[in-house]
Design a protein around this motif. Structure first.
Motif, PDB file in Angstrom:
ATOM      1  N   PRO A 197      -6.769  -6.873   6.000  1.00 52.85           N
ATOM      2  CA  PRO A 197      -5.428  -7.068   6.564  1.00 52.85           C
ATOM      3  C   PRO A 197      -5.000  -8.535   6.677  1.00 52.85           C
ATOM      4  O   PRO A 197      -3.852  -8.870   6.394  1.00 52.85           O
ATOM      5  N   CYS A 211      -6.144  -1.648  -1.403  1.00 53.82           N
ATOM      6  CA  CYS A 211      -5.906  -0.755  -0.263  1.00 53.82           C
ATOM      7  C   CYS A 211      -7.001   0.293  -0.180  1.00 53.82           C
ATOM      8  O   CYS A 211      -7.670   0.608  -1.164  1.00 53.82           O
ATOM      9  N   CYS A 264       0.847  -1.192   0.000  1.00 52.20           N
ATOM     10  CA  CYS A 264       0.000   0.000   0.000  1.00 52.20           C
ATOM     11  C   CYS A 264       0.884   1.245   0.000  1.00 52.20           C
ATOM     12  O   CYS A 264       1.925   1.284   0.660  1.00 52.20           O
ATOM     13  N   GLN A 304      -3.938   1.720   3.557  1.00 55.86           N
ATOM     14  CA  GLN A 304      -3.745   0.503   4.336  1.00 55.86           C
ATOM     15  C   GLN A 304      -4.539  -0.625   3.683  1.00 55.86           C
ATOM     16  O   GLN A 304      -5.489  -0.370   2.928  1.00 55.86           O
ATOM     17  N   LYS A 321      -6.381   5.889   4.603  1.00 49.27           N
ATOM     18  CA  LYS A 321      -6.418   6.040   6.055  1.00 49.27           C
ATOM     19  C   LYS A 321      -7.186   7.288   6.456  1.00 49.27           C
ATOM     20  O   LYS A 321      -7.830   7.327   7.506  1.00 49.27           O
TER      21      LYS A 321
END
Length: 837
Positions: free
Chosen positions: A321, A333, A312, A317, A336
């Motif tokens: 995950p 991604c 990313c 992010q 944020k």
């Protein structure tokens, strides 16, 4: 003095002969409306470059009209007229001009098998040019073509051909693979240009996008950084109101080069090498994991020099995950921090393949400064870049998700991505920030050092009480694994350093649950270094768990080697390492799960070998070859596997092969070609003579092992332990004897059945024998092996005597096999070899 007396009858005959010779010589490249071309006759271009005629690829019931290179020893077809409508017999075909078009007739039924477009030609002539173009024109207008074969390519793009669109008529030119080596009918793979937005070209499998070239940036395609100007070749990309196309031209006389999409779905640029009489693979794609279309999802960046390959950008992010940590980056991604438009800033990413541009906005007349201003004002703009890197001009703007990005070590171009200002930072406070970080880091480091020294003391005291008798070797290996074996990458896409990116570490309890406490019901196999189990993680992903035996002093070096190497290798034919576990005495590797397990579990099992029909076996051979080529040449390291064998080839649910077990692999430097070792590792039956006897290994050692593997796949028999009833030859010797006697097909595994292309089997046998030749220098490189396997017309040398390497079972070996009847992997032993003649 003798005189020749010539009668008027003889004189007329001579004149008539000369007349017909003259007519024939002057018309070899052309037919008129009163002529036809039938079986046994051909058209030859004026300089003997190309030839047009009827041909068959082996099936006597399928005949085609096509064009091939005239004087090359390798029959190479570049165009097929009736690729999807073959003639049942060559004698039925007749090529002529009628109704103002070129037609191919089935004379028996007077049916049109194929035809060109109807034109307004008055005095028609069909001519084969030295470019390989077959054209229909007026007899007195040599340069005005009313129809041309260049507008209807098959699988090959020749110099001067256009790949793209005529926007005035909506006519598209693209290339499509052959169905297989014997069948020129339209295959599944096509290479097509999309002219929307900022035009780029896509490789498709049944209309599903598989690879993207990236847009033309004035110098090359954005996704082909190795595409550099050449003295012998010019590349051209034209975009205007009337047409959009890519083409190339050869500037050196007598140089032959072509771009093809082959039956396996790979683009290849091939160049003819007269000294070797082969088509040399100059370039191919897709060649690695990052060439896979949308490998890292929206806003994800792919980089083969990183581990994992998906990353990313700053300010983003992973969307998922857990999947990301297990190397599934397809989810991409997310930001944020939300954008606020007028306060946003732009992050400059270097050496990038531009995101997909079919829906991008393009203005070739804008400056990059104006482009930045336009993007900043438009709150929907997510990124911008220059459309022409030679002058850093033009403007490309994206207003949607950024897809299919990639970063290169060199090449590519700058891309400016919109981020929230807080994710980039304010330059006015950089000095204070640096000072603060420095002081804080120093305090933190001192605190951490003190904490770890105390923690280490506590852990060591506990370990001494539990495993005093084994403290030496296990503690040293544990420390080494924790401190050195974890892969990290320091480079961030902005060019700045970031925290280490480690290979995902899974805790032991998670693996206990995934494998039902390492139960026998989950066991997939066992070797000298431990067991492999099938596991299922909490989110439902199936994995293979390789647990190093706690009671074995072997395998520690191999474990570290595997972690260092395979985590950095990314190729469709290499097994993927998803993570590892290092807790106390446990050393565990987690791989992607292969539904069909190892090749040897099917190939040498009579009850299951029928699952491997010939096409599957051939695909497995080609896949292994491409994986080895990546290791030897295309990865950022030059890697020698040193233990290539059937049990180290894993098969996924579609029977696609993946090379595994890199515990014994070695990295070579860029200029290094061979090395010597006192620690001979490998498996009897697959080891090359120079390696087994002298400890000398190179890429040609792997080539030898590959050759053995090819012959095992064709025959369904193991090299080691094979003894023919009338001799003491191993499999290599048996194949060699049958080959010399012209009986090579007799080794074909009966499980394959009778429906296989004999010439393809013989080609594989010949490739296998070339790879196991006794002298390493005479064995081909893997690039040549891939070419020989992928081209039915490639000229191959005659193989020489194989290295008949046999090994006696050592009394004491470091073996990866737990059964005496299995092949032995040897480690640090002196090997007694037999050299049969």
């Amino acid at each position: 003095m003798k005189m020749m007396i010539v009668t008027s009858h003889h004189f007329c005959a001579i004149l008539l002969f000369i007349f017909f010779i003259t007519i024939s010589a002057s018309a070899t490249d052309t037919i008129s409306a009163t002529q036809s071309l039938t079986s046994g006759k051909t058209l030859v271009s004026s300089d003997d470059v190309f030839e047009l005629g009827f041909f068959s690829t082996g099936n006597p019931n399928k005949w085609y009209l096509g064009i091939w290179y005239k004087n090359l020893p390798v029959r190479t077809y570049v165009w097929v007229a009736n690729r999807d409508n073959p003639l049942a017999n060559s004698s039925l075909g007749s090529l002529k001009i009628t109704n103002q078009s070129i037609v191919l007739l089935n004379r028996d039924e007077n049916l049109i098998v194929w035809s060109s477009n109807q034109t307004k030609v008055v005095n028609p002539v069909a001519q084969l040019l030295d470019s390989g173009n077959f054209v229909l024109r007026e007899a007195d207008h040599e340069d005005e073509f009313l129809w041309q074969s260049f507008d209807y390519p098959t699988d090959t793009l020749l110099p001067g051909m256009k790949l793209g669109w005529d926007l005035r008529t909506g006519f598209e030119r693209f290339i499509t693979s052959w169905r297989n080596t014997d069948d020129p009918s339209s295959g599944d793979f096509s290479f097509k240009l999309d002219y929307h937005g900022f035009p780029e070209i896509f490789l498709e499998n049944k209309q599903v996008k598989r690879y993207r070239s990236g847009p033309w940036n004035g110098l090359r395609f954005s996704g082909v950084p190795e595409m550099k100007p050449l003295n012998d070749m010019d590349f051209d990309f034209v975009v205007d109101q009337e047409e959009v196309y890519y083409s190339f031209n050869i500037t050196t006389e007598n140089l032959f080069s072509r771009l093809i999409v082959n039956k396996d779905g790979f683009l290849q640029r091939l160049t003819w090498i007269p000294s070797s009489n082969i088509w040399n693979p100059f370039w191919y794609a897709p060649k690695d994991q990052c060439d896979n279309y949308r490998e890292c999802g929206p806003f994800g960046v792919c980089d083969t020099n990183a581990s994992p390959v998906c990353k990313c950008m700053r300010g983003f992010q992973p969307k998922f995950p857990q999947a990301w940590s297990l190397r599934d980056g397809s989810g991409g991604c997310v930001r944020k921090t939300d954008l606020v438009c007028i306060k946003d800033k732009f992050l400059r990413l270097k050496n990038m393949k531009l995101p997909e541009t079919t829906s991008a906005f393009v203005d070739k007349n804008m400056s990059l400064r104006d482009c930045a201003a336009l993007c900043f004002k438009n709150c929907s703009c997510t990124a911008y870049a220059a459309s022409n890197i030679t002058r850093t001009t033009g403007c490309v703007i994206w207003t949607d998700n950024l897809m299919d990005m990639r970063q290169y070590a060199e090449g590519g171009q700058d891309l400016y991505v919109r981020l929230a200002a807080s994710d980039i930072g304010d330059g006015r406070h950089v000095t204070a920030l640096v000072i603060g970080i420095t002081v804080g880091s120093a305090v933190l480091v001192l605190g951490l050092v003190g904490f770890f020294l105390w923690k280490r003391k506590v852990l060591l005291s506990k370990q001494r009480g539990k495993i005093v008798e084994r403290k030496g070797s296990h503690e040293r290996s544990q420390d080494f694994l924790l401190n050195e074996a974890v892969i990290s990458s320091k480079r961030d896409y902005s060019g700045e350093k970031t925290d280490d990116l480690e290979l995902p570490l899974l805790d032991f309890d998670t693996l206990v649950k995934a494998t039902e406490n390492f139960s026998d019901d989950c066991k997939l196999g066992q070797g000298g270094f431990g067991c492999v189990y099938k596991g299922r993680l909490v989110e439902g992903q199936d994995v293979a768990v390789k647990r190093l035996s706690k009671n074995s002093g072997q395998g520690i070096e191999e474990f570290k080697n595997e972690v260092r190497l395979i985590a950095r290798l990314q190729h469709r034919n290499l097994v993927r390492l998803l993570g590892c576990c290092v807790e106390m005495e446990e050393k565990i590797l987690i791989y992607e799960y292969m539904e069909n397990r190892s090749l040897d579990s099917i190939l040498f099992n009579k009850a299951r070998s029928s699952l491997l029909n010939w096409q599957t076996r051939f695909n497995i051979i080609c896949g292994i070859a491409r994986g080895l080529l990546y290791l030897h040449q295309d990865s950022r390291f030059r890697i020698i596997h040193r233990d290539l064998k059937a049990s180290n080839i894993l098969l996924d649910k579609d029977m696609h092969p993946k090379i595994s077990d890199f515990g014994m692999a070695r990295i070579f430097g860029g200029d290094q070609t061979e090395a010597n070792t006192k620690r001979v590792v490998g498996t009897y039956g697959y080891m090359s003579p120079e390696y087994a006897m002298d400890g000398l290994f190179s890429v040609k050692s792997d080539v030898f092992s590959f050759g053995v593997l090819v012959l095992e796949i064709v025959s369904g028999k193991k090299n080691r332990g094979f003894y023919h009833s009338n001799s003491e030859l191993n499999l290599l010797g048996h194949v060699w004897r049958l080959w010399r006697e012209g009986k090579g097909l007799e080794i074909t595994d009966s499980s394959v059945g009778d429906s296989y292309p004999a010439h393809e089997v013989m080609r594989c046998i010949q490739v296998g024998l070339l790879c196991v030749q006794e002298t390493a220098e005479e064995r081909p490189t893997m690039s040549n092996v891939v070419l020989m396997l992928s081209s039915e017309t490639a000229t191959m040398p005659h193989p020489k005597t194989p290295g008949f390497c046999l090994g006696r079972n050592p009394i004491e070996t470091d073996s990866s096999s737990s059964k005496q009847d299995e092949t032995f992997t040897v480690n640090q032993v002196t090997v007694t070899m037999l050299d049969a003649r």
